[in-house]
Design a protein around this motif. Structure first.
Motif, PDB file in Angstrom:
ATOM      1  N   GLN A   1      -6.786  -1.891  -1.235  1.00 49.42           N
ATOM      2  CA  GLN A   1      -7.672  -0.983  -1.972  1.00 49.42           C
ATOM      3  C   GLN A   1      -7.854   0.309  -1.170  1.00 49.42           C
ATOM      4  O   GLN A   1      -8.159   0.280   0.014  1.00 49.42           O
ATOM      5  N   GLY A   2      -7.620   1.440  -1.831  1.00 48.95           N
ATOM      6  CA  GLY A   2      -7.785   2.741  -1.177  1.00 48.95           C
ATOM      7  C   GLY A   2      -6.567   3.217  -0.420  1.00 48.95           C
ATOM      8  O   GLY A   2      -6.534   4.358   0.041  1.00 48.95           O
ATOM      9  N   GLY A   3      -5.568   2.359  -0.242  1.00 44.47           N
ATOM     10  CA  GLY A   3      -4.336   2.739   0.438  1.00 44.47           C
ATOM     11  C   GLY A   3      -4.542   3.202   1.866  1.00 44.47           C
ATOM     12  O   GLY A   3      -5.596   2.997   2.479  1.00 44.47           O
TER      13      GLY A   3
ATOM     14  N   TYR B   1       0.833  -1.203   0.000  1.00 47.15           N
ATOM     15  CA  TYR B   1       0.000   0.000   0.000  1.00 47.15           C
ATOM     16  C   TYR B   1       0.862   1.245   0.000  1.00 47.15           C
ATOM     17  O   TYR B   1       2.011   1.229   0.425  1.00 47.15           O
TER      18      TYR B   1
ATOM     19  N   LYS C   1      -9.692   7.123   6.492  1.00 54.92           N
ATOM     20  CA  LYS C   1     -11.052   7.642   6.317  1.00 54.92           C
ATOM     21  C   LYS C   1     -12.113   6.665   6.812  1.00 54.92           C
ATOM     22  O   LYS C   1     -13.249   7.070   7.070  1.00 54.92           O
TER      23      LYS C   1
ATOM     24  N   GLY D   1      -0.121   5.835  -0.502  1.00 55.90           N
ATOM     25  CA  GLY D   1      -1.138   6.807  -0.114  1.00 55.90           C
ATOM     26  C   GLY D   1      -2.537   6.375  -0.511  1.00 55.90           C
ATOM     27  O   GLY D   1      -3.415   6.211   0.329  1.00 55.90           O
ATOM     28  N   SER D   2      -2.732   6.155  -1.797  1.00 55.76           N
ATOM     29  CA  SER D   2      -4.060   5.753  -2.270  1.00 55.76           C
ATOM     30  C   SER D   2      -4.066   4.385  -2.952  1.00 55.76           C
ATOM     31  O   SER D   2      -5.120   3.905  -3.347  1.00 55.76           O
ATOM     32  N   SER D   3      -2.894   3.785  -3.083  1.00 60.03           N
ATOM     33  CA  SER D   3      -2.706   2.496  -3.767  1.00 60.03           C
ATOM     34  C   SER D   3      -3.138   2.559  -5.223  1.00 60.03           C
ATOM     35  O   SER D   3      -3.577   1.569  -5.799  1.00 60.03           O
ATOM     36  N   GLY D   4      -2.979   3.721  -5.827  1.00 60.45           N
ATOM     37  CA  GLY D   4      -3.301   3.859  -7.232  1.00 60.45           C
ATOM     38  C   GLY D   4      -2.072   3.853  -8.123  1.00 60.45           C
ATOM     39  O   GLY D   4      -2.153   3.481  -9.281  1.00 60.45           O
TER      40      GLY D   4
ATOM     41  N   TRP E   1      -3.744  14.120   9.147  1.00 57.47           N
ATOM     42  CA  TRP E   1      -4.733  13.582   8.201  1.00 57.47           C
ATOM     43  C   TRP E   1      -5.891  14.548   7.988  1.00 57.47           C
ATOM     44  O   TRP E   1      -6.767  14.295   7.155  1.00 57.47           O
TER      45      TRP E   1
ATOM     46  N   LYS F   1      -4.816   6.239   2.891  1.00 57.84           N
ATOM     47  CA  LYS F   1      -5.823   7.306   2.979  1.00 57.84           C
ATOM     48  C   LYS F   1      -7.215   6.715   3.175  1.00 57.84           C
ATOM     49  O   LYS F   1      -7.993   7.194   4.002  1.00 57.84           O
ATOM     50  N   GLY F   2      -7.533   5.666   2.440  1.00 56.77           N
ATOM     51  CA  GLY F   2      -8.819   4.988   2.606  1.00 56.77           C
ATOM     52  C   GLY F   2      -8.934   4.341   3.967  1.00 56.77           C
ATOM     53  O   GLY F   2     -10.007   4.328   4.580  1.00 56.77           O
TER      54      GLY F   2
END
Length: 154
Positions: free
Chosen positions: A128-130, A95, A136, A97-100, A153, A132-133
């Protein structure tokens, strides 16, 4: 210094390496939380969380994670693979930050390496979502972090 049209901007760090060919396999944060909550499983033995962040590695990390910046991963994949294999780790969960970007790229590279070794016992997964997800998703998730700093955050 003025720029000319012939000059190319600096290539991204990952341009030096091949694009991954393996399909990215995502794991949900709910499934990762279940791993963390399962008292019969041990982080670093049964599964390994790999935080790929480098300069942005702030605000905390998921408990049991190791920090292996994505920029250093590709050249030493065989070494990491041998360490993970010797330890008997079956799930490697990447992972960022966002895993993108880094997460998908690293998960794909490791998946490619697993395929080159004909290793179907180990899985390369991407959260999924890293992180940051993860943050959140709320207190149930942030309680499973080390050095969590809510101010960073906000």
């Amino acid at each position: 210094m003025a720029s000319t049209q012939d000059e190319q901007p600096d290539a991204p760090w990952h341009a030096a390496y091949p694009d991954p060919t393996s399909d990215v396999v995502f794991i949900s944060r709910e499934d990762v939380l279940a791993l963390l909550n399962d008292s019969t499983l041990v982080a670093g033995k049964d599964y390994l969380l790999v935080d790929l962040r480098r300069n942005d590695h702030q605000g905390g990390t998921i408990r049991g994670s190791v920090n292996l910046p994505a920029q250093s991963l590709h050249p030493i994949l065989p070494t990491y693979y041998n360490l993970f294999k010797a330890a008997g780790v079956r799930k490697i969960i990447f992972y960022c930050g966002s895993s993108g970007g880094r997460g998908c790229r690293s998960g794909g590279w490791f998946g490619d390496y697993l395929a080159s070794q004909n290793d179907s016992d180990m899985q390369s997964l991407v959260l999924q979502g890293g992180i940051k997800g993860w943050v959140k998703a709320g207190k149930e998730y942030t309680d499973k972090m080390l050095e969590y700093n809510a101010d960073l955050w906000a």
